[in-house]
Design a protein around this motif. Structure first.
Motif, PDB file in Angstrom:
ATOM      1  N   LYS A 124      33.499  61.219  73.535  1.00  0.00           N
ATOM      2  CA  LYS A 124      32.484  60.283  73.026  1.00  0.00           C
ATOM      3  C   LYS A 124      31.970  59.381  74.147  1.00  0.00           C
ATOM      4  O   LYS A 124      30.766  59.150  74.276  1.00  0.00           O
ATOM      5  N   ALA A 125      32.866  58.864  74.977  1.00  0.00           N
ATOM      6  CA  ALA A 125      32.467  57.992  76.088  1.00  0.00           C
ATOM      7  C   ALA A 125      31.555  58.739  77.064  1.00  0.00           C
ATOM      8  O   ALA A 125      30.553  58.189  77.528  1.00  0.00           O
ATOM      9  N   ILE A 126      31.875  59.980  77.350  1.00  0.00           N
ATOM     10  CA  ILE A 126      31.079  60.791  78.274  1.00  0.00           C
ATOM     11  C   ILE A 126      29.683  61.030  77.703  1.00  0.00           C
ATOM     12  O   ILE A 126      28.674  60.841  78.387  1.00  0.00           O
ATOM     13  N   GLU A 127      29.621  61.426  76.447  1.00  0.00           N
ATOM     14  CA  GLU A 127      28.327  61.694  75.807  1.00  0.00           C
ATOM     15  C   GLU A 127      27.515  60.407  75.636  1.00  0.00           C
ATOM     16  O   GLU A 127      26.299  60.399  75.874  1.00  0.00           O
ATOM     17  N   ASP A 128      28.173  59.326  75.253  1.00  0.00           N
ATOM     18  CA  ASP A 128      27.472  58.046  75.092  1.00  0.00           C
ATOM     19  C   ASP A 128      26.895  57.545  76.415  1.00  0.00           C
ATOM     20  O   ASP A 128      25.897  56.828  76.430  1.00  0.00           O
ATOM     21  N   ALA A 129      27.529  57.929  77.530  1.00  0.00           N
ATOM     22  CA  ALA A 129      27.045  57.518  78.844  1.00  0.00           C
ATOM     23  C   ALA A 129      25.822  58.326  79.282  1.00  0.00           C
ATOM     24  O   ALA A 129      25.168  57.963  80.251  1.00  0.00           O
ATOM     25  N   GLY A 130      25.524  59.416  78.579  1.00  0.00           N
ATOM     26  CA  GLY A 130      24.317  60.181  78.894  1.00  0.00           C
ATOM     27  C   GLY A 130      24.530  61.559  79.480  1.00  0.00           C
ATOM     28  O   GLY A 130      23.581  62.220  79.875  1.00  0.00           O
ATOM     29  N   TYR A 131      25.775  62.021  79.542  1.00  0.00           N
ATOM     30  CA  TYR A 131      26.049  63.348  80.078  1.00  0.00           C
ATOM     31  C   TYR A 131      25.972  64.408  78.981  1.00  0.00           C
ATOM     32  O   TYR A 131      26.297  64.138  77.826  1.00  0.00           O
ATOM     33  N   LEU A 132      25.585  65.621  79.361  1.00  0.00           N
ATOM     34  CA  LEU A 132      25.720  66.782  78.493  1.00  0.00           C
ATOM     35  C   LEU A 132      27.143  67.279  78.711  1.00  0.00           C
ATOM     36  O   LEU A 132      27.517  67.622  79.843  1.00  0.00           O
ATOM     37  N   LEU A 133      27.940  67.292  77.673  1.00  0.00           N
ATOM     38  CA  LEU A 133      29.351  67.659  77.779  1.00  0.00           C
ATOM     39  C   LEU A 133      29.566  69.072  77.253  1.00  0.00           C
ATOM     40  O   LEU A 133      29.197  69.377  76.127  1.00  0.00           O
ATOM     41  N   ILE A 134      30.167  69.910  78.092  1.00  0.00           N
ATOM     42  CA  ILE A 134      30.537  71.265  77.696  1.00  0.00           C
ATOM     43  C   ILE A 134      32.052  71.333  77.737  1.00  0.00           C
ATOM     44  O   ILE A 134      32.662  71.083  78.777  1.00  0.00           O
ATOM     45  N   THR A 135      32.652  71.633  76.595  1.00  0.00           N
ATOM     46  CA  THR A 135      34.117  71.693  76.518  1.00  0.00           C
ATOM     47  C   THR A 135      34.555  73.029  75.950  1.00  0.00           C
ATOM     48  O   THR A 135      33.804  73.705  75.251  1.00  0.00           O
ATOM     49  N   ILE A 136      35.776  73.383  76.270  1.00  0.00           N
ATOM     50  CA  ILE A 136      36.407  74.535  75.641  1.00  0.00           C
ATOM     51  C   ILE A 136      37.907  74.257  75.565  1.00  0.00           C
ATOM     52  O   ILE A 136      38.499  73.686  76.480  1.00  0.00           O
ATOM     53  N   TRP A 137      38.504  74.608  74.439  1.00  0.00           N
ATOM     54  CA  TRP A 137      39.950  74.506  74.264  1.00  0.00           C
ATOM     55  C   TRP A 137      40.587  75.722  74.910  1.00  0.00           C
ATOM     56  O   TRP A 137      40.039  76.832  74.851  1.00  0.00           O
ATOM     57  N   GLU A 138      41.748  75.545  75.520  1.00  0.00           N
ATOM     58  CA  GLU A 138      42.416  76.640  76.216  1.00  0.00           C
ATOM     59  C   GLU A 138      42.657  77.831  75.298  1.00  0.00           C
ATOM     60  O   GLU A 138      42.394  78.981  75.681  1.00  0.00           O
TER      61      GLU A 138
END
Length: 170
Positions: A124-138
């Motif tokens: 949430k902090a990353i996205e709220d700061a303006g970054y496009l976040l790409i995540t994947i669970w192992e």
């Protein structure tokens, strides 16, 4: 949980590590560069083919230091760009893998539920700061490795499995 001494053939160095970590192929400190797992390295560098300059960044968001797994930031003065996170097990409390009230082997203070909540708060902090976040669970990456590899080699023409389309944090 006993420390052992291991020799890294690549760097011809000896280092001490918990036996369990060594069995999970964590590697020597020079090999892992930034304390990333073998799985994370395979996903981000080999499967997704992210270049070296995307690694080793440090970003402050609201006074808190974050270390992205990988980051492309066209303007270092601005909070914008693409941020990649590989949520490895057990460090992020992957849902469905363990009881959220249990403690991981490396901590008697935090539970898997705490780790999962911290992962959500970080996202949430990353996205709220303006970054496009790409995540994947192992676990998701392991189950769908062939498809994710194809997707990141040719994202326009590749098709993700339905469960990944719905759950990816992009």
């Amino acid at each position: 949980k006993s420390p052992i001494t291991v020799r890294c053939k690549a760097h011809n160095k000896y280092f001490t590590q918990i036996a369990d970590s060594h069995l999970r192929s964590t590697g020597c400190y020079d090999c892992i560069k930034g304390n990333i797992s073998k799985s994370e390295r395979e996903c981000l560098r080999e499967d997704w083919n992210l270049p070296d300059e995307f690694f080793g960044h440090h970003v402050y968001i609201n006074g808190k230091l974050y270390k992205p797994d990988a980051l492309f930031r066209p303007d270092p003065e601005k909070h914008s760009g693409i941020w990649w996170e590989f949520n490895g097990f057990p460090f992020h409390g992957e849902p469905g893998m363990m009881n959220p009230n249990d403690h991981p082997w490396y901590s008697d203070k935090k539970t898997y539920g705490d780790l999962y909540q911290a992962t959500l708060d970080k996202a949430k902090a990353i996205e709220d700061a303006g970054y496009l976040l790409i995540t994947i669970w192992e676990n998701e990456w392991r189950l769908n490795r062939r498809e994710t590899k194809a997707y990141f080699k040719d994202p326009i023409n590749a098709k993700l499995p339905k469960q990944m389309d719905d759950s990816w944090g992009t």
